[in-house]
Write a protein that holds these residues in place. Sequence first.
Motif, PDB file in Angstrom:
ATOM      1  N   LEU A  24       0.839  -1.197   0.000  1.00  0.00           N
ATOM      2  CA  LEU A  24       0.000   0.000   0.000  1.00  0.00           C
ATOM      3  C   LEU A  24       0.874   1.248   0.000  1.00  0.00           C
ATOM      4  CD1 LEU A  24      -2.743  -0.982   2.608  1.00  0.00           C
ATOM      5  CD2 LEU A  24      -2.894  -1.070   0.106  1.00  0.00           C
ATOM      6  N   PRO A  25       0.421   2.323  -0.625  1.00  0.00           N
ATOM      7  CA  PRO A  25       1.195   3.576  -0.597  1.00  0.00           C
ATOM      8  C   PRO A  25       1.081   4.245   0.770  1.00  0.00           C
ATOM      9  CG  PRO A  25      -0.874   3.920  -1.760  1.00  0.00           C
ATOM     10  CD  PRO A  25      -0.803   2.446  -1.459  1.00  0.00           C
ATOM     11  N   MET A  80      -4.222   4.589   5.334  1.00  0.00           N
ATOM     12  CA  MET A  80      -2.892   4.298   5.859  1.00  0.00           C
ATOM     13  C   MET A  80      -2.504   2.841   5.645  1.00  0.00           C
ATOM     14  SD  MET A  80      -3.121   6.350   9.480  1.00  0.00           S
ATOM     15  CE  MET A  80      -3.544   8.082   9.556  1.00  0.00           C
ATOM     16  N   ARG A  81      -1.190   2.600   5.796  1.00  0.00           N
ATOM     17  CA  ARG A  81      -0.679   1.238   5.868  1.00  0.00           C
ATOM     18  C   ARG A  81      -0.996   0.647   7.236  1.00  0.00           C
ATOM     19  NH1 ARG A  81       5.398   2.233   3.355  1.00  0.00           N
ATOM     20  NH2 ARG A  81       4.751   2.515   1.170  1.00  0.00           N
ATOM     21  N   LEU A  82      -0.738  -0.664   7.380  1.00  0.00           N
ATOM     22  CA  LEU A  82      -1.140  -1.344   8.597  1.00  0.00           C
ATOM     23  C   LEU A  82      -0.395  -0.812   9.821  1.00  0.00           C
ATOM     24  CD1 LEU A  82      -2.787  -3.499   9.967  1.00  0.00           C
ATOM     25  CD2 LEU A  82      -1.006  -5.167   9.423  1.00  0.00           C
ATOM     26  N   TYR A  95      -8.324  -5.475   3.847  1.00  0.00           N
ATOM     27  CA  TYR A  95      -9.059  -5.546   2.589  1.00  0.00           C
ATOM     28  C   TYR A  95      -8.313  -4.806   1.480  1.00  0.00           C
ATOM     29  CZ  TYR A  95     -12.696  -4.717  -0.877  1.00  0.00           C
ATOM     30  OH  TYR A  95     -13.400  -4.636  -2.044  1.00  0.00           O
ATOM     31  N   ARG A  96      -7.786  -3.632   1.804  1.00  0.00           N
ATOM     32  CA  ARG A  96      -7.041  -2.872   0.798  1.00  0.00           C
ATOM     33  C   ARG A  96      -5.755  -3.599   0.385  1.00  0.00           C
ATOM     34  NH1 ARG A  96      -5.460   1.589   3.781  1.00  0.00           N
ATOM     35  NH2 ARG A  96      -4.390   2.385   1.928  1.00  0.00           N
ATOM     36  N   GLU A  97      -5.096  -4.235   1.368  1.00  0.00           N
ATOM     37  CA  GLU A  97      -3.881  -4.985   1.037  1.00  0.00           C
ATOM     38  C   GLU A  97      -4.195  -6.151   0.103  1.00  0.00           C
ATOM     39  OE1 GLU A  97      -1.017  -4.347   4.967  1.00  0.00           O
ATOM     40  OE2 GLU A  97      -2.259  -6.136   4.774  1.00  0.00           O
TER      41      GLU A  97
END
Length: 701
Positions: A204-205, A249-251, A305-307
Motif C-alpha cells: 500500500l502507498p 494508511m498502511r497497517l 481488505y485494501r492490502e
Amino acid sequence: MEAGAAQPARFIVRGHGGWWAYAALLVAGVICGPVGFASRDATTQLLDYWILPGVLLVGLVVAHELPWGRTGVGVGWRALGTSAGIVAAFVVGARLVGAGSVPDLTVLGAANAASAALLVGLYRAPRPDRPWVPERIGDVMAITLAAAGAAFGGLLLGAFPPTPPGGTGDARLDLWNACWQFSVYVVTALGVLPLCFRRPVEVLPSVRLAWWPVLALLAVACTQVPDLVPTYPVDWVFVVPAVIAGSLMRLRTCALSLLVLSVWWAVTPYADYPDPAPDQLIAPEAIVDLVLGFISVVAVVLVVYRERAAVLAAGTRQRAVAESEQETMLAAVLSSMTDAVLLTDRDGRVLMGNDAARAVANGTLPDQVTVDWVNRLGLRTREGLHADQGEVDRLVRPEHDRQVLGEIRRAQDGGERRYLVTASPVETDERAYTLLLARDITAEHSRFQRLEWFATAVASDLTGPLTVLDRRIDLTLDAAAALDATDASPAGPGTSPEDVVRARIDHAQEAVAMMRSSIEDYLVRAVSRGDGPADRVLELAQVGADLSQAHQGEDREADLTVAMPHRVVVDAHLIPGLFANALAVAVEELARRPRPRVQLSSRPLEDGSIEVLLVASGRADAAADQAGDQAGDQAGEPAGAQAGEVPPARPASGVPGARRPSLAESLCRATVARHGGRFDRDVGPGRATLRFTLPGVGVDS
C-alpha cells in the motif's frame, strides 16, 4: 502464502541480541501497577487504566518470536518465564503505591497471565501458524473472537480488580469489566503488535506528509465533540478517525493511529450519562469502552481488505503482462515459421493462422474451411484425387494425431512448391480444436528425386556390364562343356576351346572392371557433393593423434610421425577418411617396402589455407626387395619391375595404357576438391609425396 494475501511480517528484533525487549517488558510490568491502581474510580471502584493484560499478551508474542540468547529454551518455557517476570514486576510496581498484599497481587497477576494465555490458545489453536499480524480478514475476526473469550475467561478468573473469581454478582459491573478487558486485548493485538513486526514489502502507498495535520485535527475534533454537546448522541463520531485511518494508511501506521486514539479516548473523561435503569444490564460507559475495541477491528479490516485488493490487482497486472508477452511471443513464433499453421474448431471455423498460411492461401484466410476453398488451394489426397466433403470432415475432425491428408502443389517462380498437409486434434478442458499444418516439402521432394535419379543412373550403368558378364559366363560354361566333350584339334589359331574360354574370361574381367569403375565414380561423386553437414573448425593435431593411435603395434603397416598444429574449417565427417586414404595411397606406392616411414606435417600458405604434406619413404632392405621381386614374379608382374620403381597403374576402362587413379586417390582428390583445395601426387624411387590444401580458419571453402 494464500493468493491475494500480503507478505508475512517479520519480528523487528532478530537474532540473540533482543535482551532489551524483555527488559522493556519488565519495565512495562512495573508501570502497570501504579498506573492501574492510581486510576481507580471513586464511585465505581473500577480501574480506568488497567493495561496489565495487554502487556502480558505482548510478552507472550515476544517469547514466541525471540529466543533467550543461546540457551535453547523452548517456546513454552520462555512464555511461562516471561509471564512470571511480568507478574513479578507488576507486584513490585503495585507495592510501590501500597496497592494490596503480595499474595493478592500475585493471584491477580496470575489470573491476567492465564487470561492472556487463553487468548493466544484460542487464536492459534485452529492454525498454529496463524500470523500475529493479520494477513486476512479471517485473522482479524479470529483475534476479535479470541479477545472476547479471553475477556470472559479473565472475568471468571478474577483478572480485573476488585472482581473476585467468578465475578462480583453485579451483572452490569461484570459486563463493564469484560468490555474494558476486551477492548484492551483488541487494541493491543491490532494497535501494538503490528508495531513489533514489519513486512519486507509494503503493497500500500504511504500517506502524504501534508495530510497528517488534517488527520490529527480531525481526530481531536471527533473525540471532543461528545463532551461539547453531551445532550446529543454523537459518541459515534469517534469512529470517523478510525475509518479514515483504515482507508488511507498502511497497517503499521494505522496501528499507531489506533493506539494514539485509544490512549486519547482513555484519558478523556466519560460524558455525563444518565443513570441506567435497574433492568439495564449494560452501562453506557461499557458501550463506549466496547466501541473502542470495535473501531480498531473496523480500521484493521479496511487495511487488510485494501492490502488483499492491492495484491490481487498486482497479480492480475502481472498475469496480464505475462499473457501479453506470451501472446506476443506466440505470434512472433508463428510468424517466423515457414510451415503454414491454421487453427480451427471442430466445425471448421478458422480461429487463427500465421503469415505462411496466408501466403499459401493467396493472402487471405477464410472464415470457414470448405470444399471449394480446399480445392482452390490445390489440395490433393494421397491418391491424387480432389478433396470432397468427407475429406474436409477428416481435415477439421482428425481421428488421430498428425493424420496425413494429402499434398498441396503450387506453381511458384517457374517451379513447383509442395506442401504436406497434416491435421492433429488439440484438446483443452473446455473445447476441442484442430491444428492444420502445411509443411513445405519442396526441398525434401527435390532430394528424393535426385536420389531416385541417382539410383536409376546406377542401375542403368550397371545393368549393361552385368548383362554382358552373365552372357560371357554362360558362353564360358558352354565352351568348357565343349572342351570336355571333344578331343579334336583346333581348326585354327584362337579357335581352340582353351582360347575360347580364355577370351570369354577376358571379356568377363572387362565387365567386372567396368562395374568397379562405375561404383568408384559414384563414390567419388557422392564425396564431392557440397550439400553435406556444415563445415566447422577442426584441429589437425587431433586428427593426427587419432591416426597415430590407429597405427600402433607390431602389425602396423607404417611408422607414422605427425606434426600438424594448425586448424582447418572442413566437413568433420570427411577428413578422417581423407587422411586414411592419403596414407593408403602412400603405402600402396611403396607396397614392396616393409613398413615405410610416413611423415605428416602442415604449414600455412599466403592465401590463408593450410597445406598438408605427407612424405612416405621406404626402408633400405635388399632382402626384402629380393623377396618382393620373387613374390612379384610368382604373381605374374611384368618383367623389369625393380625395387623402388612405381608399379604400373591399372589401365582405365576403354583407354589402353592410360593410368587410372586408385579408389583411395580418387576419394582424396574428391574430398580436397569438395573443400576448394588442391591435390598433388609425386612418386619417385623409394619415395611418395602427397600435397593437398584445406581452408584455414577465416577462409571460405
